[in-house]
Design a protein around this motif. Structure first.
Motif, PDB file in Angstrom:
ATOM      1  N   PHE A   3      86.630  48.620 -15.215  1.00 14.21           N
ATOM      2  CA  PHE A   3      87.300  47.420 -15.732  1.00 14.21           C
ATOM      3  C   PHE A   3      86.282  46.414 -16.261  1.00 14.21           C
ATOM      4  CE2 PHE A   3      89.036  43.134 -15.072  1.00 14.21           C
ATOM      5  CZ  PHE A   3      90.153  43.206 -15.894  1.00 14.21           C
ATOM      6  N   HIS A   4      85.155  46.286 -15.591  1.00  9.16           N
ATOM      7  CA  HIS A   4      84.134  45.331 -16.029  1.00  9.16           C
ATOM      8  C   HIS A   4      83.614  45.706 -17.424  1.00  9.16           C
ATOM      9  CE1 HIS A   4      80.749  42.500 -15.561  1.00  9.16           C
ATOM     10  NE2 HIS A   4      80.050  43.426 -16.186  1.00  9.16           N
ATOM     11  N   LEU A   6      85.098  47.535 -19.641  1.00  6.01           N
ATOM     12  CA  LEU A   6      86.197  47.382 -20.580  1.00  6.01           C
ATOM     13  C   LEU A   6      86.365  45.915 -20.982  1.00  6.01           C
ATOM     14  CD1 LEU A   6      88.573  48.714 -22.071  1.00  6.01           C
ATOM     15  CD2 LEU A   6      89.969  48.315 -20.032  1.00  6.01           C
ATOM     16  N   THR A   7      86.180  45.003 -20.023  1.00  4.18           N
ATOM     17  CA  THR A   7      86.289  43.574 -20.319  1.00  4.18           C
ATOM     18  C   THR A   7      85.204  43.139 -21.301  1.00  4.18           C
ATOM     19  OG1 THR A   7      87.199  43.149 -18.110  1.00  4.18           O
ATOM     20  CG2 THR A   7      86.310  41.258 -19.299  1.00  4.18           C
ATOM     21  N   LEU A  10      86.204  44.491 -24.729  1.00  2.65           N
ATOM     22  CA  LEU A  10      87.397  43.822 -25.234  1.00  2.65           C
ATOM     23  C   LEU A  10      87.075  42.406 -25.708  1.00  2.65           C
ATOM     24  CD1 LEU A  10      90.425  43.803 -25.740  1.00  2.65           C
ATOM     25  CD2 LEU A  10      90.751  43.049 -23.387  1.00  2.65           C
ATOM     26  N   ALA A  32      93.482  36.029 -23.298  1.00  3.48           N
ATOM     27  CA  ALA A  32      93.013  37.304 -22.761  1.00  3.48           C
ATOM     28  C   ALA A  32      92.701  37.181 -21.275  1.00  3.48           C
ATOM     29  CB  ALA A  32      91.780  37.781 -23.521  1.00  3.48           C
ATOM     30  N   SER A  33      92.099  36.042 -20.896  1.00  7.95           N
ATOM     31  CA  SER A  33      91.791  35.843 -19.476  1.00  7.95           C
ATOM     32  C   SER A  33      93.073  35.767 -18.644  1.00  7.95           C
ATOM     33  CB  SER A  33      90.955  34.575 -19.282  1.00  7.95           C
ATOM     34  OG  SER A  33      91.715  33.411 -19.519  1.00  7.95           O
ATOM     35  N   GLU A  34      94.119  35.139 -19.203  1.00  6.20           N
ATOM     36  CA  GLU A  34      95.393  35.053 -18.496  1.00  6.20           C
ATOM     37  C   GLU A  34      96.068  36.420 -18.408  1.00  6.20           C
ATOM     38  OE1 GLU A  34      96.938  32.291 -17.086  1.00  6.20           O
ATOM     39  OE2 GLU A  34      94.997  31.316 -17.410  1.00  6.20           O
ATOM     40  N   LEU A  35      95.992  37.175 -19.490  1.00  6.70           N
ATOM     41  CA  LEU A  35      96.672  38.474 -19.548  1.00  6.70           C
ATOM     42  C   LEU A  35      96.001  39.504 -18.645  1.00  6.70           C
ATOM     43  CD1 LEU A  35      98.889  40.178 -20.911  1.00  6.70           C
ATOM     44  CD2 LEU A  35      97.244  40.726 -22.711  1.00  6.70           C
ATOM     45  N   LEU A  36      94.662  39.533 -18.662  1.00  9.14           N
ATOM     46  CA  LEU A  36      93.928  40.546 -17.904  1.00  9.14           C
ATOM     47  C   LEU A  36      93.656  40.121 -16.467  1.00  9.14           C
ATOM     48  CD1 LEU A  36      91.356  41.659 -20.629  1.00  9.14           C
ATOM     49  CD2 LEU A  36      93.460  42.812 -19.941  1.00  9.14           C
ATOM     50  N   GLY A  37      93.777  38.809 -16.216  1.00 10.38           N
ATOM     51  CA  GLY A  37      93.619  38.337 -14.850  1.00 10.38           C
ATOM     52  C   GLY A  37      92.193  38.211 -14.357  1.00 10.38           C
ATOM     53  N   TYR A  38      91.203  38.212 -15.259  1.00 12.12           N
ATOM     54  CA  TYR A  38      89.827  38.023 -14.803  1.00 12.12           C
ATOM     55  C   TYR A  38      89.514  36.530 -14.708  1.00 12.12           C
ATOM     56  CZ  TYR A  38      88.710  37.300 -19.782  1.00 12.12           C
ATOM     57  OH  TYR A  38      88.672  36.839 -21.075  1.00 12.12           O
TER      58      TYR A  38
END
Length: 269
Positions: A3-4, A6-7, A10, A32-38
């Motif tokens: 995931f890291h 990929l972030t 992205l 993107a931060s809201e959608l992916l939750g990071y």
């Protein structure tokens, strides 16, 4: 895939894809931060630095223009001095207003609802401007009169509201003031260089100690920089041809749909 990793990829794609389109790169990174939750705060400096990859794309694609202007300055050619003057003058309002409102702008960066509404409002504004603006008197950056350059510089500052789009505000401001489409787009590209360099320098000056962390390292920054550079190269080349043929309406409708979808998602999540 991790995931890291990929972030990193992205965010590099988002930055390169949206920085020079009138759709707001900052707004998309916030969503993107809201959608992916990071954790957006962990990646904040990463997002600032990879903007330099997008800047490098402009320099690479338009190196002949910069070379010609540089040689013209050495030869004291009036057209080269007007080109430089227009970039500097259009940049000054962003410096003054950006420094004055820096803390307030930082606060807005944590407001995804502001981004969503700004996307919609910006899309509507583009459609209106596209319909109303007909006169296109200025076909070169050096040909734009000083008073209109000052106007473009102040209009660019509206993009300090996340979701408005720096390139969108600059291009629409230029169109409203009589600049033809291709020149308006290229002026936006060139003006991005001092504007983004200044914003990056300010962030590094204030938060340089946060450049890397336990989560985001130099390898991540290098990869994000490279991805944003490559994507921006492709986008810039395609964008100029697209707006010359079809105008900006497709981006306006995208903004309206994306902003509406974001509002719905934020309401039901």
């Amino acid at each position: 895939m991790d995931f890291h990793f990929l972030t990193v990829i992205l965010l590099g794609i988002v930055e390169g894809l949206t920085e020079f389109l009138p759709v707001s790169s900052t707004g998309h990174l916030i969503l993107a931060s809201e959608l992916l939750g990071y954790d957006a705060s962990v990646w904040a400096m990463f997002n600032v630095v990879i903007q330099l990859g997008a800047i490098l794309a402009v320099v690479v694609l338009y190196w002949r223009t910069f070379w010609a202007v540089g040689m013209g300055l050495l030869r004291r050619e009036p057209v080269s001095w007007r080109f430089l003057r227009n970039l500097v003058v259009a940049f000054i309002p962003a410096v003054v207003i950006g420094l004055a409102l820096h803390d307030y702008i930082e606060m807005l960066l944590g407001a995804p609802h502001v981004v969503a509404w700004a996307l919609i409002a910006g899309g509507v504004a583009i459609l209106i401007i596209e319909r109303l603006v007909r006169e296109q008197r200025f076909h070169g950056i050096a040909d734009i009169p000083l008073v209109r350059v000052i106007g473009i510089g102040f209009i660019q500052c509206i993009a300090m509201i996340p979701g408005v789009s720096r390139s969108g505000a600059t291009i629409m401001g230029a169109l409203s003031l009589g600049v033809e489409r291709r020149t308006a787009a290229e002026f936006s590209f060139f003006l991005a260089i001092p504007t983004m360099l200044g914003a990056t320098a300010l962030e590094l000056l204030k938060k340089g100690d946060q450049l890397t962390s336990a989560t985001v390292g130099w390898g991540d920054i290098a990869l994000g920089f490279a991805v944003s550079f490559v994507v921006a190269i492709v986008v810039i080349k395609a964008f100029v041809g697209l707006v010359s043929r079809h105008g900006f309406a497709p981006f306006a409708w995208y903004r309206i749909v994306a902003g509406t979808a974001a509002l719905i998602w934020l309401a039901v999540r």
